[in-house]
Write an enzyme that holds these catalytic residues in place. Structure first.
Site, mmCIF file in Angstrom:
data_model
loop_
_atom_site.group_PDB
_atom_site.id
_atom_site.type_symbol
_atom_site.label_atom_id
_atom_site.label_comp_id
_atom_site.label_asym_id
_atom_site.label_seq_id
_atom_site.Cartn_x
_atom_site.Cartn_y
_atom_site.Cartn_z
ATOM 1 N N PRO A 2 0.833 -1.203 0.000
ATOM 2 C CA PRO A 2 0.000 0.000 0.000
ATOM 3 C C PRO A 2 0.867 1.254 0.000
ATOM 4 C CG PRO A 2 -0.854 -1.576 1.572
ATOM 5 C CD PRO A 2 0.474 -2.096 1.105
ATOM 6 N N GLU A 3 0.806 1.986 -1.094
ATOM 7 C CA GLU A 3 1.446 3.290 -1.191
ATOM 8 C C GLU A 3 0.326 4.327 -1.137
ATOM 9 O OE1 GLU A 3 4.328 3.458 -4.419
ATOM 10 O OE2 GLU A 3 4.539 1.291 -4.423
ATOM 11 N N LYS A 59 1.262 7.472 4.019
ATOM 12 C CA LYS A 59 0.676 6.136 3.889
ATOM 13 C C LYS A 59 -0.051 5.718 5.162
ATOM 14 C CE LYS A 59 4.603 5.032 0.905
ATOM 15 N NZ LYS A 59 5.853 4.271 0.742
ATOM 16 N N ARG A 150 2.147 -10.422 6.828
ATOM 17 C CA ARG A 150 3.534 -10.360 7.295
ATOM 18 C C ARG A 150 3.733 -9.630 8.614
ATOM 19 N NH1 ARG A 150 6.867 -9.029 1.947
ATOM 20 N NH2 ARG A 150 8.581 -9.057 3.391
ATOM 21 N N ARG A 193 19.292 15.515 -0.561
ATOM 22 C CA ARG A 193 19.753 14.146 -0.792
ATOM 23 C C ARG A 193 20.578 14.074 -2.069
ATOM 24 N NH1 ARG A 193 17.192 10.083 1.779
ATOM 25 N NH2 ARG A 193 19.150 9.097 1.284
ATOM 26 N N ARG A 303 16.154 -2.157 -3.768
ATOM 27 C CA ARG A 303 14.817 -2.580 -4.209
ATOM 28 C C ARG A 303 14.873 -3.121 -5.618
ATOM 29 N NH1 ARG A 303 11.379 -0.030 -0.642
ATOM 30 N NH2 ARG A 303 12.702 0.648 1.040
#
Length: 315
Positions: A2-3, A59, A150, A193, A303
């Site tokens: 779920p984003e 989220k 999970r 960043r 990822r």
DNA sequence: CACTTGACCTGTCCGC
DNA sequence: TGCGGACAGGTCAAGT
């Protein structure tokens, strides 16, 4: 999984279904990690309260209660929040929830959760199942199930006024779909960043809220930026385009009810259809819709990452 | 401080 | 057929 679009889809459903309903009972069917509040606190501030609003930040789902408390919910990867009308799953819990929870593997149709497209009723009829962590029952005997295969997700009951003070809320970046969040804001934030990869930067929830692996890959493909490029090597113009594409890809997904990769479902147990419209995510080996080259799966920022090796060049 | 990696979990898939 | 290991990916803690 779920984003932002998935959580927003769930929110839209719950916003329609929950306000005005009164909580009557709750059960935690797993370790307290899923819902760590002391039982006495939940009894005092959840039971008897009615739902006043359903909000979202990044989220995180926020279910506001008439007691001045809020259920703060993070679904992490495999969490589901499914609302079942009176007379369905709720009845079975009262009869034999112990037996149902411990022995449902044979009754649950795996294709429902992992890629079937079966009718909603199949999931609703099967709840609770072996992934159900928390059962919240309303006075009208309808039920909200928190399922999480999970066990990464959680529910916390907190005073509504304290929600903005929790660490996550203080650190999380702006909502990408808010009109006030401009390219200039985005550029300023993401330049902090500069040393990391562009993919790691847009996954960073303190830069902007709500982008996860699916929409990172899709928006970078749309902007023709290779996910491994350092932020410092991405121009301001590219960043402006990237934000525009993040916004459009998130909005399209909300319009399609989110992405169901494995087990995401909305508040009524329905799967989302965005992935039918995805260009690269989980499409390794297929053709790039723009240039026809073969889509590859690589690893970036730890990822699985999907790219067109021709459209998205490393400088 | 900036950044990366590992842990948290369980179920699925792949190769032997 | 069964089994071990890689993989899935949001977030935080720990490590470099």
């Amino acid at each position: 999984m779920p984003e932002l679009p998935e959580v927003e889809t769930i929110r839209l459903g719950l916003k329609r279904l929950l306000p005005g309903r009164k909580f009557a009972s709750f059960e935690v069917l797993d370790s307290p990690k899923s819902f760590p509040n002391p039982v006495s606190e939940v009894e005092a501030f959840l039971l008897g309260s009615t739902v006043s609003d359903v909000r979202r930040r990044a989220k995180v789902l926020l279910i506001d209660l008439s007691t001045g408390y809020t259920l703060v919910i993070h679904l992490k990867m495999t969490g589901q929040l499914v609302y079942v009308q009176e007379g369905m799953g709720a009845k079975r819990i009262q009869q034999d929830h112990e037996a149902t929870v411990r022995d449902t593997s044979s009754r649950v149709d795996p294709s429902l959760r992992f890629g079937g497209g079966h009718p909603t009723d199949s999931l609703i009829d099967s709840l609770p199942d072996q992934s159900t962590r928390v059962v919240l029952r309303f006075a009208d005997e309808s039920t909200l199930f928190f399922n999480d295969q999970r066990k990464f997700g959680w529910i916390k009951l907190l005073p509504t006024i304290s929600v903005p003070e929790i660490d996550f809320m203080k650190k999380v970046g702006p909502e990408p779909l808010e009109a006030e969040f401009t390219a200039a804001d985005f550029t300023k934030r993401i330049r902090r960043r500069n040393g990391t990869t562009i993919k790691a930067a847009i996954l960073d929830q303190t830069v902007l809220a709500g982008v996860g692996n699916i929409y990172a890959d899709e928006s970078l493909w749309m902007t023709k930026i290779h996910p491994s490029i350092r932020v410092r090597n991405v121009t301001d113009d590219q960043l402006a385009d990237l934000l525009g594409n993040i916004k459009s890809v998130l909005q399209l997904s909300i319009d399609k009810g989110g992405s169901t990769d494995r087990n995401y479902v909305d508040a009524e147990g329905r799967r989302g259809s965005y992935l039918e419209f995805a260009n690269v995510f989980r499409r390794e080996g297929q053709s790039c819709p723009r240039c026809g080259s073969e889509i590859e799966k690589i690893r970036v920022a730890g990822r699985g990452t999907h790219i067109c090796p021709v459209c998205q060049v490393i400088q």
